[in-house]
Motif scaffolding. Structure first.
Motif, short mmCIF file in Angstrom:
data_model
loop_
_atom_site.label_atom_id
_atom_site.label_comp_id
_atom_site.label_asym_id
_atom_site.label_seq_id
_atom_site.Cartn_x
_atom_site.Cartn_y
_atom_site.Cartn_z
N GLU A 1 -12.29 -8.49 -2.78
CA GLU A 1 -12.75 -8.34 -4.17
C GLU A 1 -12.16 -9.44 -5.05
O GLU A 1 -12.85 -10.00 -5.89
CB GLU A 1 -12.35 -6.96 -4.70
N GLU B 1 0.74 4.10 -2.92
CA GLU B 1 0.29 5.45 -2.60
C GLU B 1 1.32 6.51 -2.97
O GLU B 1 0.96 7.64 -3.33
CB GLU B 1 -0.06 5.55 -1.12
N GLU C 1 0.82 -1.21 0.00
CA GLU C 1 0.00 0.00 0.00
C GLU C 1 0.86 1.26 0.00
O GLU C 1 0.55 2.24 -0.68
CB GLU C 1 -0.93 0.00 1.21
N ARG D 1 -7.84 -1.05 3.21
CA ARG D 1 -7.87 -1.08 1.75
C ARG D 1 -7.34 -2.41 1.23
O ARG D 1 -7.89 -2.99 0.27
CB ARG D 1 -7.05 0.07 1.18
N GLU E 1 -10.01 -4.99 1.64
CA GLU E 1 -11.08 -4.85 0.66
C GLU E 1 -10.66 -5.40 -0.70
O GLU E 1 -11.44 -6.08 -1.37
CB GLU E 1 -11.47 -3.37 0.54
N ARG E 2 -9.42 -5.11 -1.10
CA ARG E 2 -8.93 -5.62 -2.38
C ARG E 2 -8.85 -7.15 -2.36
O ARG E 2 -9.18 -7.82 -3.35
CB ARG E 2 -7.57 -5.03 -2.70
N ASP F 1 -5.96 2.53 7.77
CA ASP F 1 -6.67 2.71 6.50
C ASP F 1 -6.04 1.85 5.39
O ASP F 1 -6.74 1.28 4.55
CB ASP F 1 -6.66 4.18 6.09
N ALA F 2 -4.71 1.78 5.41
CA ALA F 2 -4.02 0.99 4.39
C ALA F 2 -4.37 -0.49 4.52
O ALA F 2 -4.61 -1.18 3.53
CB ALA F 2 -2.51 1.19 4.50
#
Length: 311
Positions: free
Chosen positions: A197, A116, A112, A190, A193-194, A186-187
């Protein structure tokens, strides 16, 4: 055959008329995932190692002691002469948890961070492994551009996690001003979530699995064939021969009727098989007509159940 670290250390200490001392100093975790810590004392040096069994922990402690003695200038035979960082215990999936790092995945954090701030993506390679099969030590290399770190652990994934941890802390410390707005929580969210997915996409592309809520007897029957099979069974005359009625029902259901003979005590057994089907449908009896009757009884029972279910 390669000697174990315990054997090598014992032979080395004999030269000094000494013997290494081992002690199990701790045990943690539930019984099915217990982690043992062993301490080894030799030539004034003290090392500790952890593993999921006492045997592996003791071997790891001996390996670390050999590395310590080699660093102190003693002649230690290969491959134990090369100092290797202490290997952490295996505490779960190496991609998710690294020993001593809590529940954080430093591979995910490093990825991440690189995304970023437009850094090259991290790359991992296996540099080597040492030790016997029951106590391997893997060395992994993690690199981000020109920056690289080596780390060792008892699994490849854990070694990669430790290399990622070193790289991550190095980049955060040296790029503190640029990465001060990088929030680890937050990283990780994320990254999670990836991962979810990707999991959903993989599930969508996977072939459908059978509905376990169905009766096993229904797996081989598709809805559009139920009515055809039921009609074929109902159309059979009451006095029709079982084999003829079974052949007509099998044709309506898109199944192939096969006959096989099976040697048995007192004579042969006749097998009637309907294919292709899942699970396999095989009916056995002393005669062909009896086997066909058994198959017809099964189909009639199944069709009756399906007719009730559809209505």
């Amino acid at each position: 055959m390669m000697k174990t670290p315990i054997t090598v250390l014992q032979e080395l200490m004999v030269k000094f008329s000494e013997a290494p001392e081992y002690e199990c100093v701790a045990q943690s975790g539930p019984q099915h995932l217990a982690v043992f810590e062993y301490r080894c004392v030799a030539r004034g040096h003290v090392v500790s190692a952890t593993a999921r069994s006492k045997k592996e922990a003791k071997q790891e402690a001996a390996r670390l002691m050999l590395a310590r003695l080699a660093a102190a200038g003693l002649s230690v035979p290969a491959p134990y002469a090369v100092p290797c960082p202490p290997c952490p215990p295996v505490v779960g999936d190496g991609d998710a948890v690294a020993a001593g790092s809590g529940a954080r995945s430093y591979k995910a954090l490093l990825k991440e961070l690189c995304q970023e701030y437009n850094l090259p993506g991290p790359e991992y390679t296996l540099e080597g492994d040492t030790g016997p099969a029951h106590a391997r030590c893997f060395t992994a290399r993690g690199a981000v551009g020109a920056h690289a770190r080596l780390a060792s652990a008892t699994t490849k994934k854990a070694a990669q996690q430790l290399a990622a941890q070193q790289l991550y802390h190095y980049l955060r410390e040296n790029l503190a001003r640029l990465t001060e707005d990088f929030v680890e929580e937050d990283a990780l969210a994320r990254a999670h979530e990836r991962a979810m997915e990707r999991y959903v996409e993989a599930r969508a592309d996977a072939p459908p699995r059978p509905d376990l809520a169905q009766r096993v007897a229904d797996y081989h029957l598709e809805e559009e064939l139920v009515e055809l099979g039921g009609d074929a069974l109902r159309a059979a005359a009451p006095d029709a021969q079982p084999e003829a009625a079974l052949r007509a029902a099998a044709a309506a259901l898109g199944l192939r009727l096969e006959w096989h003979a099976l040697p048995a005590e007192g004579g042969e057994l006749t097998l009637a098989r309907l294919a292709p089907s899942s699970p396999p449908l095989v009916f056995c009896a002393r005669s062909r007509e009896a086997a066909a009757a058994e198959a017809l009884a099964y189909l009639r029972l199944t069709m009756k159940f399906r007719d009730q279910k559809l209505t």
